[in-house]
Every structure is written in C-alpha cells, then in structure tokens.
Scaffold this motif. Structure first.
Motif, short mmCIF file in Angstrom:
data_model
loop_
_atom_site.label_atom_id
_atom_site.label_comp_id
_atom_site.label_asym_id
_atom_site.label_seq_id
_atom_site.Cartn_x
_atom_site.Cartn_y
_atom_site.Cartn_z
N TRP A 54 -7.30 -2.08 8.07
CA TRP A 54 -5.61 -1.99 7.87
C TRP A 54 -4.99 -0.96 8.66
CZ3 TRP A 54 -2.99 -4.63 3.90
CH2 TRP A 54 -1.47 -4.24 3.89
N VAL A 55 -5.70 0.17 8.68
CA VAL A 55 -5.17 1.40 9.43
C VAL A 55 -5.24 1.18 11.02
CG1 VAL A 55 -5.48 3.71 10.22
CG2 VAL A 55 -5.70 3.18 7.75
N GLY A 65 0.63 -10.16 6.87
CA GLY A 65 1.31 -9.53 7.95
C GLY A 65 2.71 -8.76 7.71
N ALA A 66 3.30 -9.42 6.27
CA ALA A 66 4.47 -8.70 6.01
C ALA A 66 4.14 -7.34 5.31
CB ALA A 66 5.24 -9.47 5.15
N MET A 67 3.01 -7.17 4.69
CA MET A 67 2.72 -6.07 3.98
C MET A 67 2.25 -5.03 5.05
SD MET A 67 0.73 -7.47 0.61
CE MET A 67 -0.42 -8.76 1.37
N GLY A 90 1.89 -2.84 -4.79
CA GLY A 90 1.54 -2.42 -6.25
C GLY A 90 0.02 -2.80 -6.26
N PHE A 91 -0.73 -2.54 -5.25
CA PHE A 91 -2.14 -3.14 -5.32
C PHE A 91 -2.83 -2.55 -6.39
CE2 PHE A 91 -2.10 -3.23 -0.42
CZ PHE A 91 -1.37 -4.29 -0.47
N ASP A 117 -1.41 0.74 0.43
CA ASP A 117 -0.36 0.04 -0.31
C ASP A 117 1.08 0.15 0.27
OD1 ASP A 117 1.33 -0.92 -2.29
OD2 ASP A 117 0.14 -0.45 -3.82
N PRO A 118 1.95 -0.67 0.53
CA PRO A 118 3.09 -0.77 1.44
C PRO A 118 4.06 0.31 0.32
CG PRO A 118 2.65 -3.01 0.68
CD PRO A 118 1.20 -1.99 0.62
#
Length: 329
Positions: A154-155, A187-189, A212-213, A250-251
C-alpha cells in the motif's frame, strides 16, 4: 524529547525538500499524524530513469508504455496516453485501477479515452502485485487489513503515484499545476491517501471508495462478500494487528488533508463490496475538514458507465476546455 518538540521535529522533517512534500502543505496536527505522513515521504532527487515505447495511436490519442524507477528499487509499469489535436501543455490525470484490475483494464481505457477527447493526458500505473507486477501466490488486494506485506505494498503504491507526478512534472508538454487523480474502488482508497500526502495533485475524484477499516473488520460477519476474501476471525490479537496496519493505511486518516482542493466522491448505494458504513466513514472524514462533492448512484459496486460523464464534468470544471490545435492547411 517532549511531545510538542516531537511534533515540531516531525513537521520540519516532512517539510524538507528531500521528502518531496510541498512547502504549502498544512503541518501535521499531532505526532501520530506526523509519523503517518513520514511513511509516505521519499527522496524526490532519485532519478526516474524513465523509458517510453510507442504502444498504439488513434485519431484521439497516442499511447506509450512507460516505466520509471520508484523507491525500494521498484520499477513501475505505466501507460501514458497523450491527446491528439489539442495545444500543449495539457492537463493530466493519473488513473488507478481497483482490486483485480491493472493499468490497461477496460474501465481505465474508457476513462483515459474520455480524458484524451477533452484534451487531457492520462497516466495509469499498475499497483504493487497487479498487472505486470504480479507475483505468483501473492494477492493484488493490497487493502487486506491484517497483512504487513500488503501494508508495505500500500505504502509502495502511494509513493509510486507520487513518482508519477515527478515524471509528469519533468515533461514540458504537461501543465504542472493541472494534475488530477481518478481512482476506482481500491484505487480510490489509495488515491485518498495519495491526495492527502501530495499537494501537487490539484483535484481528486474517488469512485466507490471506502474507509474505516477497523470497524469493517470488527463487524466482518455483516458483510458476506468481504468475508469470503478475508475469512479470518476478528479475535483480540487479530484486531490489534488490524488497528496497527489501519493506522498506516486507512484513508480516513488522510482524506481531510485534500481540502481545500476540489474533491468528488462517487458512492454506490447498493454496493456489496464497499459496505455503506465504510463509504459513509470516508465521506464523514472528508466533510470534517471541508466540503466534498458526493454523488450517490443507485447501483452496485460496478458503476453505470454514465458515471463517466459526471467524472468528465468534474475535471472540466477544474481544468477548463483545452484549446484545439490549428489545422495545417
């Protein structure tokens, strides 16, 4: 070092030119936020070593296979699609696919073609472990909430997106202050985080995102489809791990930093992949820091293709109409 000094130190580090964080970015509000942001900082002086190979061409676009260097010795495969018939420098939009997709998925192609017809360039990349970055036995679902490997992926992908901005900034035919982002689902997150850590992105459009994972995992039994991808039990030890990883990925922790730049979010009211509580959590996080333009579609996770018209209108509002090139007589 006391807490206030730690915040000041972290903020100073994040503002340093070597981290590629824009000087006008608001400082971190807390030491925890400073540490979160530091994970997405990188050395912008690293060479891109970009290569371009012709891919295909039509009356509306010319496409190239692009690759460039990112951090951790990663090579990022991408597609650069340039408009035909419009005066450069062009605005540009970075595109990011969802889980199971890649830089050339059909909906990414459609979005790029739409943008090219408006006189905008489009650049799409493969996220870590997707497309040309696939690895046998490794999932491309980098949002998995209990995997350190997926946290790192992710990073990595967010920094890869920042390197995409570096590449676009290196081109004289791209307008540097008119670089937007469009992401779908996973991709949006990722894009919510990207927009929150990189001020060079002038506008952000997120299609069917969530956040809100921790809460989603805590109530995973409510979501049969998600549970089929993540069959673990939310035991106390698992939840501790989820909380640690979500604290980085988490976005909801980053989307508020997009303000006051334009942000559009498309939410599907009958989405069975992104739970309503998850999309609501991300909308709330955005609204708590500024106004987000939220569109709600009566559809499932796969949006009606007509959503592309609203996406086009969003970018037209930010970038304006591109000037057609004069025809040679």
């Amino acid at each position: 070092m006391n807490r206030l000094k730690l915040i000041a130190f972290a903020a100073a580090m994040l503002a340093a030119p070597a981290s590629a964080v824009c000087q006008s970015a608001p400082p971190p509000a807390t030491a925890i936020q400073a540490m979160r942001l530091s994970l997405y900082a990188y050395d912008a002086s690293l060479p891109l070593n970009a290569t371009l190979k012709p891919m295909d061409a039509t009356a509306t676009h010319t496409r190239y296979l692009l690759s460039y260097d990112s951090v951790h010795d990663q090579r990022v495969p991408a597609i650069l699609s340039l408009p035909v018939g419009f005066v450069a420098p062009w605005p540009a939009v970075i595109l990011l696919h969802g889980s199971g997709g890649n830089k050339d998925s059909s909906y990414i192609q459609w979005a790029a073609e739409m943008l090219n017809r408006e006189g905008y360039a489009a650049l799409s990349i493969d996220t870590q472990y997707c497309g040309d970055r696939r690895k046998p036995g490794v999932s491309g679902n980098v949002y998995m909430p209990d995997s350190y490997r997926m946290r790192d992926a992710w990073v990595q992908t967010v920094v890869d997106l920042r390197r995409a901005v570096d590449y676009l900034d290196s081109r004289s035919d791209i307008a540097p202050k008119h670089i937007g982002f469009l992401g779908f689902s996973q991709g949006a997150m990722l894009g919510a985080v990207f927009g929150g850590v990189d001020r060079r992105v002038s506008c952000v459009c997120l299609a069917v995102p969530g956040g809100g994972f921790v809460n989603v995992v805590k109530h995973i039994d409510r979501y049969p489809l998600l549970k089929s991808y993540w069959p673990e039990k939310a035991t106390p030890s698992v939840m501790r791990k989820v909380e640690m990883i979500a604290g980085v990925t988490d976005p909801i922790h980053y989307i508020g930093r997009i303000a006051p730049r334009p942000l559009m979010m498309i939410v599907a009211n009958q989405d069975q992949v992104i739970p309503p509580e998850s999309s609501a959590a991300l909308v709330a996080a955005a609204d708590s820091h500024g106004h987000a333009d939220v569109e709600r579609w009566q559809s499932g996770h796969i949006l009606n293709p007509n959503a592309l018209f609203d996406i086009r209108a969003f970018f037209e509002k930010q970038f304006g109409k591109a000037a057609p090139a004069r025809r040679a007589d």
